[in-house]
Scaffold this active site. Structure first.
Site, short mmCIF file in Angstrom:
data_model
loop_
_atom_site.label_atom_id
_atom_site.label_comp_id
_atom_site.label_asym_id
_atom_site.label_seq_id
_atom_site.Cartn_x
_atom_site.Cartn_y
_atom_site.Cartn_z
N HIS A 261 0.83 -1.26 -0.29
CA HIS A 261 0.40 -0.34 0.05
C HIS A 261 0.67 1.16 -0.13
O HIS A 261 0.79 2.12 -0.89
CB HIS A 261 -1.22 -0.25 1.36
CG HIS A 261 -2.10 0.87 1.85
ND1 HIS A 261 -3.43 1.22 1.01
CD2 HIS A 261 -1.46 2.62 1.54
CE1 HIS A 261 -3.12 2.47 0.92
NE2 HIS A 261 -2.87 3.25 1.31
N GLU A 262 1.58 1.60 0.89
CA GLU A 262 2.46 2.06 0.79
C GLU A 262 3.68 2.82 -0.37
O GLU A 262 3.16 4.03 -0.73
CB GLU A 262 3.10 2.59 2.59
CG GLU A 262 2.60 2.83 3.78
CD GLU A 262 1.47 3.40 3.79
OE1 GLU A 262 1.66 4.53 3.09
OE2 GLU A 262 0.53 3.25 3.88
N HIS A 265 1.63 4.49 -2.97
CA HIS A 265 1.01 5.60 -2.50
C HIS A 265 3.16 6.70 -3.53
O HIS A 265 3.52 7.94 -3.88
CB HIS A 265 1.60 6.02 -1.05
CG HIS A 265 -0.18 6.56 -0.79
ND1 HIS A 265 -0.81 7.20 -1.26
CD2 HIS A 265 -0.76 5.35 0.49
CE1 HIS A 265 -1.67 6.60 -0.54
NE2 HIS A 265 -1.60 6.22 0.44
N GLU A 291 -5.24 7.25 -2.92
CA GLU A 291 -4.96 6.58 -2.10
C GLU A 291 -5.66 5.72 -3.47
O GLU A 291 -5.49 4.43 -3.24
CB GLU A 291 -6.57 6.82 -1.35
CG GLU A 291 -6.68 5.87 -0.21
CD GLU A 291 -5.65 5.78 0.23
OE1 GLU A 291 -4.87 6.81 0.35
OE2 GLU A 291 -5.75 5.26 1.30
ZN ZN Z 1 -2.96 5.52 2.19
#
Ligand code: ZN
Length: 495
Positions: A261-262, A265, A291
């Site tokens: 997830h990170e 980003h 997101e």
């Molecule tokens: Zn996030």
């Protein structure tokens, strides 16, 4: 280039540099800071925040920004001015005294909220929260141009977003998602799934998540991975985007999915056109688009059964975990009626957000009383997720956002999933998505994201970007189709 554009860019660069200094202090606070250093760090951070506010309020800068003749500008220069106005809107429109009043009100907010949560006592949070609702209503009155106050707050986090759109694309999902949830939970596959068992040492998980970063082409010479209690991404420079993760020795999924997830980003930030560095177009365009990128990697890639087929031998080899593909897919696509938003799966996540959205708009627009929040919360949990939290700690007190008066922040989390599904729909017309994932070759996927989304940074607003990339405005239909297709196969049930 007009001289006034140059002045705006020069001045903005200082704001950008100061923001990065503040980000470095925050990163260090979350990753390294010894316990006794927190008071000093608080003072350092608030000085930088004050300097940023002063830069935004500088009379010459404000005059340049307000009076610039945009008719003489190129499309890109116009975007720079509009983005600067948008980024500075809070400082430019809200009276300085009010900004300072809110800043001082939230100085001890974290502590008050953390204590109330620890003691499971909502009453201790009521006074602060009531004051914050009232000040945010006042702030909204300076931002709304006489329009909807909650829309004005939403716009601070997600440009152009309105309560009406939230209802259309998030709340409209509720009946279908609640039905999907019911059907999945009553399926025989769900009832027979195996829980995660065993111990996974941090060293082994460390090796696995570093392998993941390599597979995703996250470049460790332009970033790093550390540990923090809440995983996050921070941009210190176009060539220094850092991420954190957290390990759970009893569940390998936590570090694996939060790292993916990170890194999602970070890849976005690392992919923005270098010409935009230190300009108002640097970085991702909005919270929801950001997101969308993290959740794209986490859910559409990282939890995809085809990709899990590729990952399985590495998991077996590195973690020493013996599991079959079907169980692996089920573990990473578990669906449950959870109380906690941050632990929610992609299917139930929008329900958690919808509840918060409805409560926020009732507080800001309809005069709902803060004292009634626990009851409102529990009623909505029962209605949408079919469960009532056993206490306020796992209910209305779980998130820190309201302690900072961040009303309007939550919807962008849910929109991320919805944007991601629409981007994926467009991508799948051009790429053999599952075929690539089965071989583990995600480079063409990253290249697609770079070309269609990342490089533009803040050049296009979210609603312009989604039309440019997919040809249509934001709709939740692709998200529903994606969930229906994926979960009906995984749980062998008709959705
Ligand atoms: Zn996030």
């Amino acid at each position: 280039m007009q001289s006034s554009i140059k002045t705006i860019l020069d001045w903005y660069k200082e704001i950008s540099l100061l923001e990065k200094v503040r980000a470095l202090l925050d990163w260090d606070m979350n990753v390294n800071l010894p316990k006794n250093g927190s008071q000093g760090r608080g003072e350092q951070s608030s000085l930088i925040a004050q300097l940023v506010t002063e830069r935004w309020l500088d009379k010459k800068f404000v005059a340049q920004l307000t009076n610039i003749d945009i008719s003489a500008l190129s499309a890109e220069e116009k975007a720079i001015v509009q983005s600067a106005k948008r980024l500075g809107k809070y400082y430019l429109r809200v009276p300085r005294e009010l900004i300072l009043k809110k800043a001082s009100m939230t100085t001890n907010a974290f502590m008050i909220w953390a204590e109330a949560k620890k003691n499971n006592n909502f009453a201790d949070f009521v006074s602060l929260l009531t004051s914050l609702v009232s000040i945010d209503k006042e702030i909204a009155s300076y931002l709304s141009d006489g329009g909807d106050p909650y829309d004005a707050l939403l716009d601070l986090y997600e440009p152009g977003l309105s309560g009406k759109t939230c209802k259309q694309v998030i709340c409209s999902l509720q009946p279908t998602l609640s039905t999907f949830l019911e059907k999945i939970i009553s399926s025989s596959v769900y009832k027979n799934k195996k829980p995660v068992t065993g111990v996974f040492t941090i060293e082994k998980q460390h090796e696995l998540v570093h392998l993941m970063l390599k597979k995703m082409s996250y470049d460790l010479s332009s970033g790093c991975l550390h540990t923090s209690s809440h995983p996050f991404t921070t941009t210190l420079d176009r060539h220094d985007v850092r991420i954190t993760t957290r390990y759970n020795e009893h569940d390998y999924r936590e570090a694996l999915t939060s790292t993916i997830h990170e890194a999602g980003h970070a890849l976005y930030e690392l992919g923005v056109d270098e010409r935009y560095s230190y300009t108002p177009l640097e970085g991702g365009v909005s919270m929801a688009i950001h997101e969308s990128q993290s959740r794209f990697w986490e859910n559409q890639v990282g939890r995809n059964p085809a990709y899990l087929l590729h990952l399985l031998p590495f998991v077996k080899d590195i973690l020493g975990y013996t599991i079959d593909h079907k169980s692996f897919v089920l573990q990473l696509n578990d669906v449950k009626r959870s109380f906690i938003r941050t632990e929610a799966d992609e299917l139930t996540y929008p329900l958690h957000i919808m509840l918060r959205f409805e409560i926020e708009s009732e507080l800001i627009n309809e005069g709902a009383s803060v004292r009634d929040l626990p009851q409102m919360w529990n009623e909505k949990m029962k209605k949408y997720l079919g469960v009532i939290p056993p206490n306020d700690r796992e209910g209305v007190l779980q998130d820190v956002h309201w302690a900072y008066g961040a009303f309007g922040y939550f919807p962008s989390y849910a929109l991320g999933n919805i944007y991601a599904a629409q981007f994926a729909f467009a991508m799948k017309k051009e790429l053999n998505f599952d075929g690539l994932l089965q071989t583990g070759d995600t480079q063409p996927i990253l290249d697609w994201l770079r070309v269609h989304i990342h490089r533009y940074g803040g050049r296009y607003l979210p609603e312009e970007l989604i039309k440019k990339v997919t040809g249509s405005p934001l709709t939740s239909s692709h998200y529903l189709e994606y969930l229906k297709d994926k979960y009906s196969k995984i749980y062998e049930t008709t959705l």
